[in-house]
Design an enzyme around this catalytic site. Structure first.
Site, mmCIF file in Angstrom:
data_model
loop_
_atom_site.group_PDB
_atom_site.id
_atom_site.type_symbol
_atom_site.label_atom_id
_atom_site.label_comp_id
_atom_site.label_asym_id
_atom_site.label_seq_id
_atom_site.Cartn_x
_atom_site.Cartn_y
_atom_site.Cartn_z
ATOM 1 N N CYS A 113 49.591 -5.059 25.981
ATOM 2 C CA CYS A 113 50.519 -5.030 27.121
ATOM 3 C C CYS A 113 51.729 -5.934 26.909
ATOM 4 C CB CYS A 113 49.793 -5.406 28.410
ATOM 5 S SG CYS A 113 48.488 -4.248 28.813
ATOM 6 N N HIS A 248 55.574 -6.915 33.501
ATOM 7 C CA HIS A 248 54.564 -5.936 33.107
ATOM 8 C C HIS A 248 53.881 -5.435 34.372
ATOM 9 C CE1 HIS A 248 51.285 -3.925 31.332
ATOM 10 N NE2 HIS A 248 50.378 -4.841 31.589
ATOM 11 N N ASN A 278 49.431 1.112 34.959
ATOM 12 C CA ASN A 278 49.631 0.197 33.825
ATOM 13 C C ASN A 278 49.787 1.015 32.548
ATOM 14 O OD1 ASN A 278 49.416 -1.655 31.763
ATOM 15 N ND2 ASN A 278 47.667 -2.753 32.633
#
Ligand code: UT7
Length: 321
Positions: A113, A248, A278
């Site tokens: 990520c 993020h 996500n």
């Protein structure tokens, strides 16, 4: 001074959008639980023919078009992904071939990520030291392909997509455009809180995402607040100078908690987790592209990017647009 200036951005999503309600037909979950715990309402899931490289290529072409740059003039591609098309070669080389800029530098970065932040800092260093002049920094994922669709604690949280930023080495000054500073961190002791239980060298399989969500959450807020503070201190700027935070997009509650900890008003945080879920390395460039294209992020704005993910890895970058 030479700085890496953002000339353009682009993004791409798979055709199929899956709502929480649709997911709840096959997984023991509910729209109410997902929205309340994560802020996610839908995600895009790659179908047949859609791959990490196909999404990355579409995002890269869109970034070139946005910048008005001929793709064949790109001499560096850094692609962040945890879901490459193949174990090797790097997915970046497929993008290079599709753009017709063969011969330059192309490689992948694996920081899950935080991958886009790692890729951006790497490309920025290479541009500032003269190794290349025009770079595509891409975050692209098909996380749906490494999810355990019977594990409700993970499968409802992730989605697929790609985002790209075109950077160019340009003469700039202290107050001028470009990447101002980046900070990256990793802590390998936290491996077991977020990982994939497979890989070429261990199981010879691709594996599935495993996560201890509550513990990741706790670390995320602390680590992100810390790294944002470091970047501000290093640049001599304060949080009041920052026009937009592009975080993020893992969980709306992490975004809220980090913003509260740093005293950032919610109106200055770009949120796309509700529509994209996500998307790992793709989430920051996807959100950045959304906010540039809808007119929120303008030329001259000071933008903070930040991310945290498996490893653990985390990082932040401060950019004058
Ligand atoms: O991108 C990399 C970084 N990743 C992250 O930042 C993720 C960080 N973590 C999170 O976002 C949150 O921890 C989650 C969204 C993953 C989970 O939220 P939570 O408030 O921490 O919930 P929890 O894990 O403590 O689970 C609460 C309950 C559990 O039931 P019990 O044990 O209390 O009976 C879970 O079994 O919710 C249950 N649960 C679900 N229920 C319905 C877990 N997943 C689901 C689900 N639907 N999908």
């Amino acid at each position: 001074m030479i700085r890496s200036v953002v000339r353009g951005s682009g993004s791409a999503l798979p055709k199929r959008c899956v709502s929480n309600e649709e997911l709840a037909q096959t997984v023991d979950t509910s729209d109410e639980w997902i929205v309340e715990r994560s802020g996610i309402r839908q995600r895009y899931v790659a179908g047949e023919g859609e791959t990490t490289s196909s999404l990355a290529i579409d995002a890269a072409k869109a970034a070139c078009a946005d910048a008005g740059v001929d793709p064949t003039t790109i001499d560096l591609i850094v692609l962040a992904t945890a879901t490459p098309d193949n174990t090797f070669p790097a997915t970046a080389t497929k993008v290079q071939d599709a753009l017709g800029c063969n011969g330059g530098i192309a490689f992948d970065v694996a920081a899950v990520c935080s991958g886009f932040l790692y890729a951006l800092a790497t490309a920025d260093s290479m541009l500032r030291t003269g190794m290349a002049r025009r770079a595509l920094v891409i975050g692209a994922e098909t996380f749906s392909r490494i999810l355990d669709w019977e594990d409700r604690t993970t499968c409802v949280l992730f989605g697929d997509g790609a985002g790209a930023v075109l950077l160019e080495a340009q003469d700039s000054d202290e107050a001028g455009p470009g990447v101002i500073t980046s900070r990256l961190h990793a802590d390998g002791a936290q491996h077991d809180l977020l990982y994939v239980d497979g890989g070429p060298s261990t199981t010879q399989t691709v594996g599935h995402v495993r996560m201890k969500g509550r513990e990741v959450f706790r670390h995320a807020v602390v680590n992100l607040a810390e790294v944002l503070g470091e970047v501000l201190e290093e640049s001599g700027l304060s949080i009041d100078d920052v026009d937009w935070v592009v975080p993020h997009q893992a969980n709306a509650r992490i975004l809220d908690a980090t913003a509260r900890k740093l005293g950032i008003p919610a109106e200055r945080v770009v949120v796309t987790v509700d529509r994209h879920a996500n998307t790992s390395a793709a989430s920051v460039p996807l959100a950045l592209d959304v906010a540039r294209k809808d007119g929120r992020i303008k030329s001259g704005d000071l933008v903070m990017l930040e991310a945290m993910g498996g490893g653990f890895t985390w990082g932040a970058s401060l950019i004058r647009m």
